[in-house]
Design an enzyme around this catalytic site. Structure first.
Site, PDB file in Angstrom:
ATOM      1  N   ASP A   1     -14.304  -6.689  46.889  1.00 41.24           N
ATOM      2  CA  ASP A   1     -13.450  -6.818  45.711  1.00 41.24           C
ATOM      3  C   ASP A   1     -12.006  -6.487  46.061  1.00 41.24           C
ATOM      4  O   ASP A   1     -11.723  -5.806  47.060  1.00 41.24           O
ATOM      5  CB  ASP A   1     -13.926  -5.876  44.599  1.00 41.24           C
ATOM      6  CG  ASP A   1     -15.257  -6.322  44.002  1.00 41.24           C
ATOM      7  OD1 ASP A   1     -15.528  -7.538  44.024  1.00 41.24           O
ATOM      8  OD2 ASP A   1     -16.010  -5.459  43.528  1.00 41.24           O
TER       9      ASP A   1
ATOM     10  N   HIS B   1     -14.050 -12.596  49.215  1.00 43.30           N
ATOM     11  CA  HIS B   1     -14.176 -12.030  47.867  1.00 43.30           C
ATOM     12  C   HIS B   1     -15.612 -12.076  47.346  1.00 43.30           C
ATOM     13  O   HIS B   1     -15.909 -11.520  46.283  1.00 43.30           O
ATOM     14  CB  HIS B   1     -13.254 -12.774  46.904  1.00 43.30           C
ATOM     15  CG  HIS B   1     -12.720 -11.912  45.805  1.00 43.30           C
ATOM     16  ND1 HIS B   1     -13.394 -10.826  45.308  1.00 43.30           N
ATOM     17  CD2 HIS B   1     -11.559 -11.984  45.098  1.00 43.30           C
ATOM     18  CE1 HIS B   1     -12.693 -10.264  44.339  1.00 43.30           C
ATOM     19  NE2 HIS B   1     -11.565 -10.953  44.194  1.00 43.30           N
TER      20      HIS B   1
END
Length: 543
Positions: free
Chosen positions: A520, A516
């Site tokens: 995204d 992450h």
């Protein structure tokens, strides 16, 4: 003529290194492959060998300086004397006795019996690999062996492999027993010479297993006395940190392969307990360190064939220790997130059932589901290069090629061979590459460059019947796709007129594990939606 000494590249993602110590000073004689200076990078601490024999005439980069790879850090001049180029006997060091020793594969053949002896050496299985563990001798003393016939098995940080004999003859001596970790270029056996005279393997005191990257003779006595026990495995930089902080390394639990104490281990211990004698007497940082690979010959890849007895304490094999460390490193480094998609695989199941017999006849390889998934992933990665990227310091590296790793389960662990430039391969090309890499992985025939430089990995635990899993990302990549089992399920089907009906469909779960920090959730969702669309509406020619 002068020979330039350069800062080496210690891995494809490493672009600089720090010189922590010069082991020679200007005017000193140095032999080819003799340790010349110590470096530290963000991934490894190592002693760098001299590229030539001669005299160290100049040090261009002082200790403590960080420089880019390929920077000239020193200069070696030919001494012009016989002693400068002649090998210096070093019976207690792990290096080959002759600096001109060639790698195993190119050593000339020796006469079978009674002729000149041929040394068998530990080969270098990749530019960033400096040691290997002999896991099994495939021949015994007195056995005949042909040139290029498999002689012994080794395990390194990157690959398990069978090493061929450098010559035809009789294995007259085994110098390094199975289970021992030694430096590259160490003489591990002898072929020819006084063939058959040794009834049993010679069992040396395995001095090279003391440290990760240096012969015992290059460790300064005060450093060894200050902090390192007989079987402790650590790098020169770690020993220096311990010495500077008056720290006994026996009190530090090693998290590296085979119990190696890393820079992170020692700094973490100092942060928690302080320097010198302020910490409690024997408090490990984490779980007790696993025994070194050299401690027990039984700790080899072949161990699963002899199951451990209940209550038995079995040391980690080298591969198991490496896997353990890499998994921990990945969880510490990557911000792991997972997303799961259910895919209707019915169309692909029908294509495979219809084509599999003719496909194998045409192409010489079985038609499995993995090439379908791989091609869908490759096509989607080309559209979304962020999922094929990786973190590099404070920047994102967008890789030029898609190097697709395919995890292969072995009886003794797990390995991830890589299909390089997968985007240039057809469906048949990908299918053949998957089958070839898997077969050679199980036969220990992979080359070091076939298990590195991956940019995205696919793992298929679904073959064991699981619905889905949450795989750990393979460093330094940023995403991994886990393939769940294929099951028949009732599903709602909507036709072109909008009418719903229930039908039995073949369904599979795919899980994307992603970092992450750079990917995204929206990008991960779009990636998986595209893979799902590609698979459910398959239109590619399978060849």
């Amino acid at each position: 003529m002068p020979t330039e000494v350069i800062m080496p590249q210690m891995g494809e993602s490493i672009f600089e290194g720090t010189i922590t110590k010069w082991l020679k000073k200007p005017g000193d004689n140095v032999q080819r492959d003799e340790p010349l200076f110590e470096i530290s990078t963000d991934k490894v601490d190592a002693e760098i060998p001299s590229p030539a024999a001669g005299v160290l005439s100049e040090i261009k980069i002082p200790e403590g300086t960080t420089v880019q790879i390929n920077t000239v850090v020193g200069v070696i001049n030919e001494s012009g004397s016989a002693t400068a180029s002649a090998p210096t006997p070093q019976p207690t060091t792990p290096k080959a006795e002759a600096p001109a020793q060639t790698p195993v594969a190119s050593t000339p053949a020796a006469p079978a019996v009674g002729g000149a002896a041929t040394d068998v050496i530990m080969p270098q299985m990749g530019e960033s690999i400096f040691e290997g563990t002999i896991t099994k001798w495939l021949k015994q003393v007195g056995d005949s062996v042909q040139r290029d016939e498999s002689l012994f098995e080794i395990s390194t940080d990157k690959v398990d492999a069978e090493i061929p004999s450098p010559a035809a003859g009789v294995l007259s001596e085994i110098k390094v027993p199975a289970g021992t970790t030694v430096q590259i270029n160490t003489v591990v056996g002898v072929i020819g010479g006084a063939a058959g005279t040794a009834a049993t393997p010679a069992v040396p005191a395995p001095a090279p297993a003391k440290t990760e990257a240096a012969p015992a003779s290059t460790v300064e006595p005060q450093e060894a006395a200050a902090s390192v026990s007989e079987n402790m495995r650590s790098s020169p930089l770690v020993r220096k940190i311990a010495k500077d902080n008056n720290l006994d390394l026996n009190r530090v639990a090693g998290s590296g392969a085979g119990g190696r104490i890393t820079k992170t281990d020692v700094l973490g211990f100092l942060e928690k307990h302080g320097t010198g004698t302020t910490a409690p007497a024997a408090v490990p940082v984490s779980a007790p360190a696993p025994p070194t690979v050299a401690a027990k010959p039984a700790a080899s890849p072949a161990a699963p064939t002899t199951p451990a007895l209940p209550g038995e304490l079995v040391p980690l094999s080298r591969m198991r220790a490496i896997i353990a460390q890499r998994m921990i490193d990945s969880k510490r480094t990557n911000a792991h997130v997972h997303t799961v998609f259910k895919i209707d695989f019915t169309r692909i199941v029908k294509i495979r059932e219809k084509e599999k017999s003719k496909y194998e006849q045409r192409n010489g390889v079985k038609l499995t589901y993995m090439p379908f998934i791989s091609r869908a992933v490759i096509a989607t990665l080309r559209k979304m290069p962020i999922v094929n990227a990786s973190m590099e310091g404070e920047a994102i590296r967008y890789h030029q090629n898609i190097n697709l790793g395919i995890a292969v389960a072995l009886d003794w662990g797990l390995i991830v061979p890589v299909i390089k430039q997968a985007e240039e391969r057809s469906f048949v090309g990908v299918a053949r590459a998957i089958a070839d890499l898997a077969e050679r992985a199980r036969g220990k025939k992979l080359k070091p460059d076939e298990v590195g430089s991956g940019t995205f990995t696919i793992t298929n635990p679904g073959i064991f019947g699981e619905q889905f899993g949450t795989p750990i990302i393979n460093q330094p990549e940023s995403a991994i796709l886990g393939v769940g089992g294929l099951f028949k399920e009732p599903a709602v089907i909507t036709d072109d007129s909008g009418t719903d009906s229930i039908a039995i469909r073949h369904m599979i779960h795919l899980t994307l594990g992603f970092d992450h920090r750079i990917i995204d959730g929206a990008d991960a969702g779009r990636f998986m939606a595209e893979v799902k669309k590609y698979l459910e509406n398959w239109s590619e020619d399978i060849g």
